[in-house]
Design a protein around this motif. Structure first.
Motif, PDB file in Angstrom:
ATOM      1  N   SER A 143       0.827  -1.206   0.000  1.00 33.53           N
ATOM      2  CA  SER A 143       0.000   0.000   0.000  1.00 33.53           C
ATOM      3  C   SER A 143       0.860   1.255   0.000  1.00 33.53           C
ATOM      4  O   SER A 143       0.572   2.227  -0.712  1.00 33.53           O
ATOM      5  CB  SER A 143      -0.926   0.001   1.219  1.00 33.53           C
ATOM      6  OG  SER A 143      -1.721   1.156   1.247  1.00 33.53           O
ATOM      7  N   THR A 201       3.898   1.528  -1.181  1.00 33.19           N
ATOM      8  CA  THR A 201       4.517   1.632  -2.504  1.00 33.19           C
ATOM      9  C   THR A 201       3.517   2.184  -3.522  1.00 33.19           C
ATOM     10  O   THR A 201       3.836   3.091  -4.301  1.00 33.19           O
ATOM     11  CB  THR A 201       5.024   0.253  -2.964  1.00 33.19           C
ATOM     12  OG1 THR A 201       5.932  -0.249  -1.984  1.00 33.19           O
ATOM     13  CG2 THR A 201       5.724   0.341  -4.303  1.00 33.19           C
ATOM     14  N   ALA A 202       2.308   1.649  -3.515  1.00 31.99           N
ATOM     15  CA  ALA A 202       1.286   2.093  -4.468  1.00 31.99           C
ATOM     16  C   ALA A 202       0.900   3.546  -4.246  1.00 31.99           C
ATOM     17  O   ALA A 202       0.579   4.261  -5.198  1.00 31.99           O
ATOM     18  CB  ALA A 202       0.053   1.207  -4.362  1.00 31.99           C
ATOM     19  N   TRP A 204       1.900   6.689  -8.190  1.00 33.94           N
ATOM     20  CA  TRP A 204       0.556   6.996  -8.665  1.00 33.94           C
ATOM     21  C   TRP A 204       0.661   7.602 -10.054  1.00 33.94           C
ATOM     22  O   TRP A 204       1.725   7.612 -10.666  1.00 33.94           O
ATOM     23  CB  TRP A 204      -0.172   7.896  -7.676  1.00 33.94           C
ATOM     24  CG  TRP A 204       0.527   9.192  -7.366  1.00 33.94           C
ATOM     25  CD1 TRP A 204       1.795   9.341  -6.876  1.00 33.94           C
ATOM     26  CD2 TRP A 204       0.001  10.506  -7.534  1.00 33.94           C
ATOM     27  NE1 TRP A 204       2.080  10.670  -6.717  1.00 33.94           N
ATOM     28  CE2 TRP A 204       1.010  11.406  -7.113  1.00 33.94           C
ATOM     29  CE3 TRP A 204      -1.230  11.008  -7.976  1.00 33.94           C
ATOM     30  CZ2 TRP A 204       0.822  12.795  -7.149  1.00 33.94           C
ATOM     31  CZ3 TRP A 204      -1.398  12.378  -7.997  1.00 33.94           C
ATOM     32  CH2 TRP A 204      -0.398  13.257  -7.592  1.00 33.94           C
ATOM     33  N   ASP A 211      -4.791  -0.918  -3.051  1.00 35.82           N
ATOM     34  CA  ASP A 211      -3.373  -0.623  -3.287  1.00 35.82           C
ATOM     35  C   ASP A 211      -2.587  -1.905  -3.570  1.00 35.82           C
ATOM     36  O   ASP A 211      -1.727  -1.937  -4.457  1.00 35.82           O
ATOM     37  CB  ASP A 211      -2.767   0.070  -2.062  1.00 35.82           C
ATOM     38  CG  ASP A 211      -3.237   1.500  -1.895  1.00 35.82           C
ATOM     39  OD1 ASP A 211      -3.711   2.075  -2.878  1.00 35.82           O
ATOM     40  OD2 ASP A 211      -3.125   2.034  -0.770  1.00 35.82           O
ATOM     41  N   GLN A 233      -3.149  -2.978  -6.990  1.00 40.14           N
ATOM     42  CA  GLN A 233      -2.472  -2.071  -7.928  1.00 40.14           C
ATOM     43  C   GLN A 233      -0.986  -2.399  -8.033  1.00 40.14           C
ATOM     44  O   GLN A 233      -0.403  -2.348  -9.123  1.00 40.14           O
ATOM     45  CB  GLN A 233      -2.662  -0.625  -7.470  1.00 40.14           C
ATOM     46  CG  GLN A 233      -4.084  -0.114  -7.661  1.00 40.14           C
ATOM     47  CD  GLN A 233      -4.284   1.262  -7.022  1.00 40.14           C
ATOM     48  OE1 GLN A 233      -3.354   1.834  -6.469  1.00 40.14           O
ATOM     49  NE2 GLN A 233      -5.492   1.771  -7.092  1.00 40.14           N
ATOM     50  N   VAL A 234      -0.354  -2.722  -6.894  1.00 45.47           N
ATOM     51  CA  VAL A 234       1.064  -3.065  -6.926  1.00 45.47           C
ATOM     52  C   VAL A 234       1.288  -4.322  -7.756  1.00 45.47           C
ATOM     53  O   VAL A 234       2.242  -4.403  -8.542  1.00 45.47           O
ATOM     54  CB  VAL A 234       1.613  -3.252  -5.489  1.00 45.47           C
ATOM     55  CG1 VAL A 234       2.970  -3.954  -5.509  1.00 45.47           C
ATOM     56  CG2 VAL A 234       1.747  -1.905  -4.807  1.00 45.47           C
ATOM     57  N   MET A 256       1.115  -3.224 -11.296  1.00 49.44           N
ATOM     58  CA  MET A 256       2.286  -2.433 -11.694  1.00 49.44           C
ATOM     59  C   MET A 256       3.515  -3.312 -11.868  1.00 49.44           C
ATOM     60  O   MET A 256       4.333  -3.076 -12.762  1.00 49.44           O
ATOM     61  CB  MET A 256       2.550  -1.336 -10.664  1.00 49.44           C
ATOM     62  CG  MET A 256       1.546  -0.195 -10.745  1.00 49.44           C
ATOM     63  SD  MET A 256       1.985   1.233  -9.722  1.00 49.44           S
ATOM     64  CE  MET A 256       1.666   0.589  -8.089  1.00 49.44           C
TER      65      MET A 256
END
Length: 256
Positions: free
Chosen positions: A32, A34-35, A39, A163, A166-167, A170
């Motif tokens: 979280s 890191t995310a 952004w 988050d 999302q990581v 990514m």
């Protein structure tokens, strides 16, 4: 939205809703953090830094930004010690320095959040417009409605799990999509041709470019240090992580 429904709690107090009961585990907390840093605008800015300053541009962008996450660690330990049940930085500011300081910080964070939301909504709307028949405006509305609904439904816990997802996305982009596009576009030979044609300056070829440091690194150092101790999005994760996991969480997020 699916994760939010799955983790929703029928009986949840304000502490659980705002900070997930100060009990988020190591892996989710580090992801979280890191995310939160990587952004939409980080993607824009790092690419711009590379185009403008060459190889050292993204280094100056990423290195100082990563150190910002590490920099908050000693402050975070202190804040959690003096205010173990706090929910926001503004709450701590009010307890230590009074109402006027709280309002100044809150005003700054509201303005920063509006800018952040705008940037993310623009990025999300653009992606939806590219990948679907929907318009850019419709994409922004979908993104905004989704964020609002999952936040109202499950509070901060939903944000942290989003988050984490999302990581993972990514990492997939960094490991698979970006290298694939790079080599399909021409690979390292593009750089060799650019240097041979005189399109790259010596400053852009240098890992220790003074131009990159003075115009990208130095201002960013000042910005991220202020961000580290005054930004609610970072602090919210500090309040949510289990206290004994603060150190490994921040070190892992720095490396990430």
């Amino acid at each position: 939205m699916w994760m939010s429904v799955a983790i929703s709690r029928k009986k949840e107090n304000a502490d659980d809703y705002m900070t997930a009961g100060n009990n988020i585990g190591f892996g989710v907390s580090a992801a979280s953090m890191t995310a939160t840093w990587i952004w939409a605008s980080s993607m824009y800015a790092s690419v711009t830094a590379g185009y403008t300053y060459g190889v050292s541009g993204p280094i100056h962008y990423g290195l100082w930004g990563a150190l910002m996450i590490l920099f908050i660690y000693p402050f975070g330990k202190r804040i959690r010690k003096v205010a173990p049940r706090a929910h926001t930085l503004a709450e701590v500011m009010y307890a230590r320095h009074g109402r006027s300081s709280q309002l100044m910080l809150a005003g700054s964070n509201v303005l920063g959040s509006v800018i952040s939301l705008t940037s993310n909504f623009i990025a999300g709307g653009a992606i939806i417009a590219m990948l679907s028949p929907l318009s850019f405006g419709a994409g922004i509305l979908i993104i905004a409605a989704g964020v609002l609904m999952y936040t109202l439904w499950s509070g901060f816990r939903a944000s942290v799990l989003t988050d984490f997802a999302q990581v993972m996305a990514m990492l997939g982009a960094a490991v698979i999509i970006i290298p694939a596009v790079f080599f399909l576009a021409g690979g390292p030979s593009m750089f060799a041709e650019g240097v041979a044609n005189g399109n790259v300056t010596p400053q852009q070829e240098s890992f220790f470019s003074s131009d990159a440091f003075m115009n990208q690194g130095a201002p960013y150092i000042a910005a991220v240090l202020a961000y580290a101790i005054g930004n609610q999005t970072i602090a919210q994760r500090l309040f949510a992580v289990r206290e004994d996991l603060i150190k490994p969480t921040f070190i892992t997020a720095t490396i990430g």
